[in-house]
Design an enzyme around this catalytic site. Structure first.
Site, mmCIF file in Angstrom:
data_model
loop_
_atom_site.group_PDB
_atom_site.id
_atom_site.type_symbol
_atom_site.label_atom_id
_atom_site.label_comp_id
_atom_site.label_asym_id
_atom_site.label_seq_id
_atom_site.Cartn_x
_atom_site.Cartn_y
_atom_site.Cartn_z
ATOM 1 N N LYS A 170 17.489 67.005 -26.745
ATOM 2 C CA LYS A 170 17.620 67.166 -25.296
ATOM 3 C C LYS A 170 19.049 67.606 -24.988
ATOM 4 C CE LYS A 170 15.834 66.918 -21.159
ATOM 5 N NZ LYS A 170 14.924 67.989 -20.709
ATOM 6 N N TYR A 204 18.526 53.074 -29.843
ATOM 7 C CA TYR A 204 17.928 51.993 -30.629
ATOM 8 C C TYR A 204 18.980 51.222 -31.429
ATOM 9 C CZ TYR A 204 13.150 53.421 -29.611
ATOM 10 O OH TYR A 204 11.969 53.700 -28.985
ATOM 11 N N ASP A 249 10.181 58.458 -31.371
ATOM 12 C CA ASP A 249 9.248 57.408 -30.965
ATOM 13 C C ASP A 249 8.170 57.991 -30.059
ATOM 14 O OD1 ASP A 249 8.164 54.912 -30.757
ATOM 15 O OD2 ASP A 249 9.877 53.975 -29.791
ATOM 16 N N ASP A 291 11.180 67.862 -24.081
ATOM 17 C CA ASP A 291 10.075 67.908 -23.125
ATOM 18 C C ASP A 291 9.161 69.097 -23.381
ATOM 19 O OD1 ASP A 291 12.404 69.241 -22.428
ATOM 20 O OD2 ASP A 291 12.055 69.158 -20.293
#
Length: 486
Positions: free
Chosen positions: A244, A149, A369, A345
């Site tokens: 992640k 972002y 987000d 995830d």
């Protein structure tokens, strides 16, 4: 006398008549704001009997600003938010064409609002797609200024993108080789495969969009420090670092590692990491347990490790026992804030299947987000999900609607104002006006429990077989909240 909120010695100083800048928003924004401001003012008046009152100061952004000034985000708006510290806004249109990509992102970056704060809680009676929405009670601390972002991108086919490709090819050839179609030769090879199945010949230009993902220690430090400080203040049980890092080891993985470092460096006496809790728990259960036996218990794959890997785990066990065994052992760690991590995830699954495992979540921008919107769906949708963008050091904060502008419903007095109303509740609590904030929660609870709701909830309630639902306008929902304040 109306005056600005100030910040000194790390503390917010809020006068009895603070000047609060507001942006009513685009599309449905004006409808929502009219309802929301009456609820906020009503809660303040009831809580303090006229001794405290907000002086609202309109500032411009979005379509209204463009129509009046020719600028989507006037300099005066930024200056006013800087001066008055705390503000609130409705949904804003993202300008089409060049210039600012997102007004919301621009405000966050210009004011360095590094925390996107998204509390998620269910109000009894709100329709939900999950069986136990009441188990979903979490607060997300999303890093607001880094990750993808940051907006560092080069469009495919531009000279800027080609410069980056050329640089990678020259300086980092092994990494350049991972860009599947970064050369014309790679495109030609693909064309041959297409021709083999009868596809027509065509040009094969090098078209690769490039983006950068900055993740810094200092950006991580201030985000995680804010999340842990909040968790301790609110007496939460855990902070989960969502990442992640199994794939992006030096960005997302660094966020996780740095997050643990911040926890231990700044809050050692008040926190325990998940692995430390395993080690201490094993020793509490068996005081005579050897370091090697403890290592085998915390790492099931221990027996298949190399001697160096085994030695590293044993050293970790010994370090925990010698370092915090006295201060955190004998069950004392069970009363401390637990710091743990979870891969993104898996987290998106477990917030559905095991929501009680999560209290405070600290995460990078993109993961935050996804998570915040997914969690909003569990408690009734983004129309009732509040949010804030905060710099806890400077005190600057903008509280905001988390949904879009929904222009087709503009000026119809129909949409749910819950997101802005609850963002106002967050703002009052941030200001230290907890009594007024509590009244908004009480009013919202009462209105929804009485099944006096806007069309979005009315439709869902009836679909679930609920009877006695009363559909009200946006403005009337505000009236119902005020009524149920008591």
């Amino acid at each position: 006398m109306p005056s600005a909120i100030t910040m000194s010695a790390g503390k917010l100083n809020v006068p009895d008549q603070p000047i609060i800048p507001f942006i009513e928003g685009d599309g449905t924004g004006p409808d929502i704001w009219r309802s929301s401001v009456r609820v906020i003012d009503g809660a303040v008046a009831k809580a303090y009997g006229g001794k405290k009152k907000i002086t609202w100061h309109e500032v411009l952004a979005g379509e209204k600003a463009f129509n009046k000034t020719g600028n989507w985000l006037p300099d005066q708006t930024i200056a006013d938010f800087k001066q008055y510290l705390v503000g609130i806004k409705g949904p804003l249109t993202t300008p089409i064409g060049g210039g600012i990509r997102s007004l919301n992102v621009a405000l966050r970056q210009m004011l360095d609002l590094y925390v996107c704060l998204r509390p998620v809680r269910w109000f009894k009676g709100v329709p939900s797609p999950v069986k136990r929405p009441q188990d979903c009670d979490m607060t997300i601390f999303r890093e607001n200024t880094e990750d993808i972002y940051a907006g560092i991108e080069m469009a495919a086919g531009t000279p800027e993108a080609q410069k980056v490709l050329d640089f990678l090819a020259k300086e980092f050839p092994k990494d350049f080789a991972k860009i599947r179609f970064g050369t014309k030769a790679a495109g030609d090879a693909w064309q041959k495969q297409l021709e083999a199945i009868g596809a027509p010949a065509r040009d094969n230009p090098v078209q690769v969009g490039i983006g950068f993902k900055p993740v810094s220690y200092l950006g991580t430090e201030r985000l995680v420090h804010s999340a842990i400080s909040f968790a301790l203040k609110e007496k939460k049980k855990s902070v989960t670092l969502v990442h992640k890092g199994n794939i992006m080891k030096f960005t997302s993985g660094a966020f996780k590692d740095w997050g643990y470092k911040v926890a231990v460096q700044f809050f050692r006496a008040q926190v325990v990491t998940e692995r430390e809790s395993w080690i201490l728990g094993n020793r509490d259960s068996n005081p005579g347990l050897s370091a090697e036996a403890n290592a085998k218990m915390i790492d099931p794959g221990y027996d298949m490790m190399t001697p160096d890997q085994k030695a590293k785990i044993v050293k970790e066990v010994e370090g925990v026992i010698s370092g915090i065994g006295a201060s955190h052992g004998d069950g004392k760690w069970k009363k401390m804030l637990l710091i743990k991590d979870s891969i993104a995830d898996i987290t998106l699954q477990q917030v559905l299947t095991r929501p009680k495992d999560f209290d405070v979540i600290a995460c990078m921008n993109l993961n935050g987000d996804y998570l915040s919107d997914a969690l909003a769906a569990q408690i009734g949708g983004i129309g009732i999900a509040p949010g804030a963008n905060i710099n806890y050091i400077s005190g600057h904060a903008i509280f905001e609607a988390t949904h879009g502008t929904a222009p087709k419903y503009a000026n119809l007095d129909q949409v749910n104002p819950g997101s802005v109303i609850l963002s106002g509740e967050m703002m009052l609590r941030y200001m230290g006006w907890a009594e007024a904030a509590d009244l908004i929660i009480k009013g919202m609870d009462g209105a929804i429990s009485a099944k006096t709701v806007t069309y979005d909830f009315e439709r869902l309630m009836k679909a679930e077989g609920d009877s006695g639902v009363t559909k009200v306008k946006c403005s009337e929902f505000g009236d119902a909240i005020i009524k149920h304040m008591g």
